[in-house]
Scaffold this motif. Structure first.
Motif, PDB file in Angstrom:
ATOM      1  N   ILE A   3       0.844  -1.188   0.000  1.00  0.00           N
ATOM      2  CA  ILE A   3       0.000   0.000   0.000  1.00  0.00           C
ATOM      3  C   ILE A   3       0.884   1.245   0.000  1.00  0.00           C
ATOM      4  N   GLY A  18      -4.950  13.932  -7.487  1.00  0.00           N
ATOM      5  CA  GLY A  18      -5.228  13.096  -8.655  1.00  0.00           C
ATOM      6  C   GLY A  18      -3.970  12.869  -9.479  1.00  0.00           C
ATOM      7  N   ALA A  19      -3.182  13.923  -9.640  1.00  0.00           N
ATOM      8  CA  ALA A  19      -1.943  13.821 -10.427  1.00  0.00           C
ATOM      9  C   ALA A  19      -0.973  12.829  -9.795  1.00  0.00           C
ATOM     10  N   LYS A  21      -1.712  10.334  -7.764  1.00  0.00           N
ATOM     11  CA  LYS A  21      -2.230   8.967  -7.915  1.00  0.00           C
ATOM     12  C   LYS A  21      -2.029   8.452  -9.343  1.00  0.00           C
ATOM     13  N   GLY A  22      -2.313   9.299 -10.311  1.00  0.00           N
ATOM     14  CA  GLY A  22      -2.104   8.896 -11.707  1.00  0.00           C
ATOM     15  C   GLY A  22      -0.659   8.488 -11.935  1.00  0.00           C
ATOM     16  N   ALA A  23       0.266   9.288 -11.414  1.00  0.00           N
ATOM     17  CA  ALA A  23       1.695   9.013 -11.610  1.00  0.00           C
ATOM     18  C   ALA A  23       2.109   7.701 -10.957  1.00  0.00           C
ATOM     19  N   TYR A  25       0.048   5.063 -10.331  1.00  0.00           N
ATOM     20  CA  TYR A  25      -0.540   3.951 -11.084  1.00  0.00           C
ATOM     21  C   TYR A  25       0.126   3.767 -12.450  1.00  0.00           C
ATOM     22  N   LYS A  26       0.681   4.860 -12.986  1.00  0.00           N
ATOM     23  CA  LYS A  26       1.395   4.746 -14.262  1.00  0.00           C
ATOM     24  C   LYS A  26       2.638   3.877 -14.082  1.00  0.00           C
ATOM     25  N   LYS A  29       0.852  -0.584 -11.690  1.00  0.00           N
ATOM     26  CA  LYS A  29      -0.573  -0.855 -11.884  1.00  0.00           C
ATOM     27  C   LYS A  29      -1.248  -1.440 -10.662  1.00  0.00           C
ATOM     28  N   GLU A  30      -0.536  -2.315  -9.957  1.00  0.00           N
ATOM     29  CA  GLU A  30      -1.216  -3.149  -8.972  1.00  0.00           C
ATOM     30  C   GLU A  30      -1.173  -2.620  -7.544  1.00  0.00           C
ATOM     31  N   VAL A  31      -0.522  -1.463  -7.364  1.00  0.00           N
ATOM     32  CA  VAL A  31      -0.395  -0.924  -6.017  1.00  0.00           C
ATOM     33  C   VAL A  31      -1.749  -0.384  -5.552  1.00  0.00           C
ATOM     34  N   LYS A  32      -1.934  -0.256  -4.238  1.00  0.00           N
ATOM     35  CA  LYS A  32      -3.161   0.320  -3.678  1.00  0.00           C
ATOM     36  C   LYS A  32      -2.802   1.676  -3.077  1.00  0.00           C
ATOM     37  N   VAL A  34      -3.884   4.765  -0.770  1.00  0.00           N
ATOM     38  CA  VAL A  34      -4.871   5.068   0.259  1.00  0.00           C
ATOM     39  C   VAL A  34      -4.633   6.488   0.785  1.00  0.00           C
ATOM     40  N   LEU A 125       5.739  14.999  -6.861  1.00  0.00           N
ATOM     41  CA  LEU A 125       5.360  14.170  -7.996  1.00  0.00           C
ATOM     42  C   LEU A 125       6.586  13.499  -8.581  1.00  0.00           C
TER      43      LEU A 125
ATOM     44  N   ASN B  58      -0.876  12.737 -16.093  1.00  0.00           N
ATOM     45  CA  ASN B  58      -0.098  11.821 -15.276  1.00  0.00           C
ATOM     46  C   ASN B  58      -0.635  10.397 -15.284  1.00  0.00           C
ATOM     47  N   PHE B  59      -1.809  10.183 -15.875  1.00  0.00           N
ATOM     48  CA  PHE B  59      -2.425   8.858 -15.821  1.00  0.00           C
ATOM     49  C   PHE B  59      -1.924   7.973 -16.956  1.00  0.00           C
TER      50      PHE B  59
END
Lengths: 284, 284, 284
Positions: A3, A18-19, A21-23, A25-26, A29-32, A34, A125, B58-59
């Protein structure tokens, strides 16, 4: 996949969260991801320290905590990564972690050395996301930084104890969603210094001689419900994080008010505990 | 499974956001739903455009962005889906995407034709969720809509440049969590028009002749820390999204105030850049 | 792995929400935790009931809903778990579920008996998380509690119907993010009592004789756009949750105001529907 948590003063309106989190997940992929909090008061190291300390303990081993508060990197605000109880913390060395490291020794601390030199005003970031993803993939701290031994301490999180050991002078470090006022006096310190003696807690003109463990311990359930007038009663309590708190039973900051607004207690105000000699107690 | 993001003016108290997430997970168990923002000012196309532009980049490729701002479908507010740089956007054709499509051409645009005719005041749940899940499953845009070539443009996001090309008249398009005031003047436009000339930035009675790249570039780290008085200093900066911003160093809107409150700058106020002939510069 | 949702009055600044999520992920790595709302007014059972009812219906079967509103366990506030339409609800027996169980019978209710007796002021973390994870793993309700047949009812969610069946006296139960004012009168009750008769809706000095289904049904799209003055017009509407709502077209509480602020309608104010005899209608 572990996590990654976020604790920031970014608020939730802007694009920053949001930025980030997007970075993340980019890269992974599989991380969570929170959210712990994005409502820290701007640049408030103390609030961040309190919130982080009380949240992280509940997370599983291997969790990675990014702290974006006062996180613009400079000569005097260096990015660090710290490992403690098998969890990881990424932030600037500005005192945020000193509440966590007060009682528990970190397993490892590094000063991050991979920040890019590109000029940019949003370094979390660039740097923190990269470090978090490196750790999430199982990477070593030594790869992204150089070992250091100490981090900056935050002094206002420590209450003062007098030489006679019969008084603790604490201060307000946090006001919660219900307006409850939280001091820097922990139950541990209270027990250690108090040694079971009677006490009085004083803050402004208010005095408390009892500390509750649950808010509704103030209610006398034997009395018929319609006769009770408990809402708005003030009480001292060791909260779920084990800090001494001045609370109001069932308060609402937006309507009737809470302890902070009704008792006029603010960030940094004093909360003093005076222990009473057994003899004194007997006399009174 | 791709990411579906949400950018709305629903706020986070009401049931709307939870309802949308539930509906998405009901259709697609494995998708990841990420909040960009739910705090857009009600019906504010400009705020949504600014936030979305700075977050989406960033996504990862394949991400699907639902925008629930001014999203009640009507004859004049048609639902569209747009593909751009391998990402997808679902919203109403109200100008929200024009900040993103200003510099990058969309790969495909369709007007959504699958909205159900049932009367209901919360169409994002019905239509946008269905479209997002269709795309997430790998479905083609042509299946849920008919191709169109143009979308509505939003004019206030464009600064005005005079005929002599020595002045940019921009305006405030966004105020961030720290009270920083963001104009519609991008670094690109500034460089292109300015061609390295000296300049002055004017907003209300305030003038700036330097643009920083990091907030703490304003700090003179050679001076001893206790002598500095940088907090609250105003500065012009190209922010991390590359827009010209009027900021205050380490501001806090809720206590001391930020650039917006202290300089009195509001949404739509002018921010003007005047470039100075090289000769003029030498003279002064 | 099923979804666990959170509906609380914790706010999003404090560590509580992060702590609960951490504790859930510590027990169950693969579960999905979804926020419904953390902005419930402190201790507001009615708000929680309204939000939960409108959110849960969109979630997939097997979803588990933790409600942390007025959730300090006491002799008079017992923790329960309830199964209904294949979904699960964990909360205190304080009336929160009575809006959901009004029309749908629960499949099973248990009073939770596994709460630890340790004194602690944040029991949701201890008890509710344990119960949710037990259910998520496929555990039976009977294992963590003892069957009961009834739960507490909340009376203010029920509008009053007069003996002549020509009047419904409802009240305001919720004010949404746009300032729209939501009554406890559902479309079902309205149709059942009204039987197609004409009606007038009265609240304070305002009268409505028409109920819309979409906000923009108030707009006359045949008129040229620049001549319309629809923003701020008040209307009665059955909202997407099928409750009678007094709204303002395109309102913004923070700037021009919404129905609540402009019409002066507050929580618990009356909203009355009077049905008119067919004869009366013909006469007027």
């Amino acid at each position: 996949m572990p996590i990654i948590t976020l604790t920031t003063d970014f608020g939730t309106k802007d694009h920053f969260v949001g930025a980030v989190k997007g970075a993340i997940y980019k890269e992974l992929k599989e991380v969570k991801v929170v959210d712990i909090s994005h409502q820290i008061s701007p640049f408030s190291i103390t609030e961040a320290a309190y919130i982080l300390k009380n949240a992280y303990q509940n997370f599983p081993e291997g969790s990675i905590h990014i702290v974006g508060v006062d996180s613009e990197i400079s000569l005097e605000n260096k990015p660090i990564a710290l490992q403690l109880e098998g969890q990881y913390f990424i932030c600037c060395d500005n005192g945020i972690l000193s509440m966590i490291t007060k009682d528990i020794n970190p397993e490892k601390i590094v000063e991050i050395t991979i920040q890019n030199s590109s000029e940019n005003s949003f370094q979390i970031l660039d740097t923190f996301v990269k470090v978090a993803c490196h750790i999430a993939r199982g990477g070593m701290l030594e790869v992204i930084g150089k070992k250091i031994n100490n981090i900056k301490k935050l002094f206002e999180i420590q209450p003062q104890i007098n030489a006679d050991k019969n008084q603790i002078v604490g201060s307000v470090i946090y006001i919660d969603n219900f307006g409850n006022v939280i001091s820097n006096i922990t139950q541990n310190v209270f027990i250690q210094i108090g040694k079971g003696r009677d006490f009085e807690i004083i803050s402004r003109n208010y005095k408390f001689t009892k500390i509750y463990n649950k808010y509704n311990d103030i209610v006398d359930f034997k009395e018929p419900k319609e006769k009770r007038q408990d809402d708005g009663k003030r009480l001292a309590i060791f909260n779920s994080a084990n800090f001494l708190e001045i609370a109001m039973y069932r308060s609402n900051l937006k309507t009737v008010g809470g302890a902070s607004s009704l008792l006029g207690l603010k960030y940094r105000d004093n909360i003093t505990v005076r222990f009473i000699k057994r003899d004194e107690t007997r006399k009174t």
